[in-house]
Write a protein that holds these residues in place. Structure first.
Motif: not given
Ligand code: AMP
Ligand code: MG
Length: 507
Positions: A93, A102-104, A132-133, A138, A176, A259, A263-264
């Motif tokens: 990142q 991972g799929d959070g 989700s850490r 959401r 948020r 971004v 991972d994207n």
């Molecule tokens: P992103 O760069 O926004 O695609 O997200 C980076 C990481 O954070 C990915 O693993 C996402 O699944 C996780 N993530 C972003 N927003 C949330 C959220 N609101 N809840 C859980 N995981 C999230």
């Protein structure tokens, strides 16, 4: 309906003729994902549906009149016979190794074999997963509308992208910067595997899992590579090629992802994970669309370079399978170089009304970008307006004929000089009527893109419970190259109220 129905309802909710598949879980061991159900949202309601995406699934949009479908895509009810999954991946990142992600907040709901191909159906915002850490799992209505509209707008522009099927909303509050409300966007792609999916296993030196993943991706997405003498190098080259093409498309429509973390980055070269994206308005190659990206790592100008850097992260991950540094490097360069350059020049030639390639095109295109950098005209309008100008014009008529474009430039003399260069280049082309060239240019230069202020208008109305603006914007953006006089307002420069709009990672 808060509680998930526990009865098996196979066939009860999904229209007949749909074949559910389950490749991901069938082919990959349990370490690759977590079986996790979405957490139901209170009072789910339908916000928007894309008819084009319904067609991809052989799904009649009228099916959404059934509340069952709304419940499925809100994560409140499962499709019969399926188990939702969240996939694990890692990634870099902003240039830094971030470890496991991972799929959070994404759940793979189902895989569907449709007449158009194999689709993974994924909901985003369905509640927390083991990945989700510390986040809530959401997504808010604002970011879901942006992802939905942009996915469909990009597809209509011809840019490789994941698709969006629908948005469901709920009054559930989500914190948020301010308190917003929850929404779920349903996305479609043949696969959501990312560069970071490979980095995940490579970083742990788990070569068996790395190979399993590579073999799975080759078997399901790139079966033609199975016969290659070096299938893993061939995979890397193909991903590099597609990534290059995708970036060329982005640059040619002024799209900025915001971004571009590994991972994207999609293993299929699809635009993936719409967050703080933007379309260039007043041109500035240094423009940063993501308010959180203070160093401009993902500025417009940087995107080709960053994609190349990201491919080296994927190359590093695949290196244990390829087993040869030079072959790894060669796969990236042989894929990305032609993928990006050939596509970029082909797309730009189309935008300039040139049917043939010529050695001077590089210079012509470069000088146009330089002129735009100095004058900051609106990106989309500049190209669209160029298409209106005649290929040949008398000196007496020139100022009037060129006014629609000249008016976007402060330095009119520099604009005139470039137009003279462009006309000289057009004169080298085989003769074709202006109307024909102009039609070709209109088919290459969209009139409509998802400007931030257009998305913002749809978001503001939706927050008041009026979803009709989302539909109007979608209807316009699904035909971005058509003149659509009734939608002229969506082609306009940003209104004054939009000058302070900022887009951050918050979603
Ligand atoms: P992103 O760069 O926004 O695609 O997200 C980076 C990481 O954070 C990915 O693993 C996402 O699944 C996780 N993530 C972003 N927003 C949330 C959220 N609101 N809840 C859980 N995981 C999230
Ligand atoms: Mg992401």
């Amino acid at each position: 309906m808060n509680a998930r129905s526990s009865e098996p309802d196979a066939g009860a909710v999904w229209p007949k003729g749909i074949t559910l598949a389950n490749r991901f879980a069938r082919h990959l061991p349990g370490d690759f994902y977590a079986e996790v159900d979405p957490v139901p949202l209170p009072q789910p309601h339908l916000v928007a549906v894309s008819r084009e995406s319904c067609a991809l699934l052989d799904l009649d949009p009228a099916e959404f009149d059934r509340h069952e479908l709304v419940e499925i895509f809100a994560g409140n009810r499962m499709l019969g016979g399926t188990q939702a999954l969240a996939a694990v991946y890692s990634g870099h990142q902003f240039g830094v190794w971030a470890g496991q992600l991972g799929d959070g907040r994404a759940h793979l709901l189902a895989e569907i074999e449709a007449s158009t191909g194999h689709w993974e159906v994924q909901i985003k915002g369905g509640g927390p997963t083991p990945y989700s850490r510390f986040a809530d799992g959401r997504a808010v209505l604002r970011s879901s509308i942006r992802e939905f509209l942009c996915s469909e707008a990009m597809a209509a522009l011809g840019v490789p992208t994941t698709r969006a099927l629908c948005i469901t909303g709920s009054p559930q509050p989500v914190a948020r910067e301010t308190v917003e409300t929850a929404a779920v966007v349903t996305r479609l792609a043949p696969s959501f595997v990312r560069f970071g999916s490979f980095e995940h296993w490579a970083s742990q030196k788990r070569i068996d899992e790395l190979r399993t993943l590579a073999d799975f991706v080759i078997a399901t997405q790139y079966p033609q590579l199975r016969e290659e003498p070096q299938p893993y190098a061939a995979l890397l080259k193909e991903v590099a090629l597609r990534t290059g093409r995708m970036i060329a498309h982005w640059q040619s429509v002024g799209f900025m992802h915001g971004v571009m973390n590994t991972d994207n980055m999609s293993i299929l070269g699809l635009t993936l994970d719409y967050g703080p994206f933007g379309f260039m308005e007043a041109f500035d190659a240094e423009h940063i669309c993501n308010h959180s990206d203070s160093d401009g790592r993902y500025a417009y100008r940087a995107q080709p370079h960053v994609a190349h850097w990201n491919l080296y992260r994927l190359g590093n991950a695949l290196y244990p399978l390829i087993g040869d540094v030079d072959a790894t490097r060669k796969a990236i360069e042989d894929g990305f170089g032609p993928g990006y350059n050939d596509s970029f020049f082909a797309l730009m030639r189309g935008k300039l009304g040139l049917a043939q390639a010529h050695a001077s095109d590089d210079q012509l295109i470069g000088s146009l970008f330089k002129l735009m950098q100095e004058n900051h005209p609106d990106f989309t309008l500049t190209f669209r307006t160029l298409g209106q100008l005649p290929a040949a014009v008398s000196e007496a008529d020139r100022i009037a004929a060129d006014a629609p474009l000249r008016d976007h430039f402060i330095d009119r003399a520099a604009c005139d000089a470039w137009l003279a260069q462009w006309r000289a280049r057009l004169a080298l082309e085989p003769a074709r009527p202006d109307a024909e060239r102009q039609a070709a240019m209109n088919a290459a230069n969209p009139r409509f893109v998802l400007r931030n202020w257009i998305a913002e208008g749809a978001i503001r109305a939706a927050r008041e419970g009026d979803f009709s603006e989302i539909s109007r914007v979608l209807r316009c953006l699904r035909r971005p190259f058509d003149e659509q006089p009734e939608n002229a307002h969506y082609a306009a420069l940003p209104p004054d109220w939009a000058s302070g709009l900022e887009v951050s990672c918050s979603s």
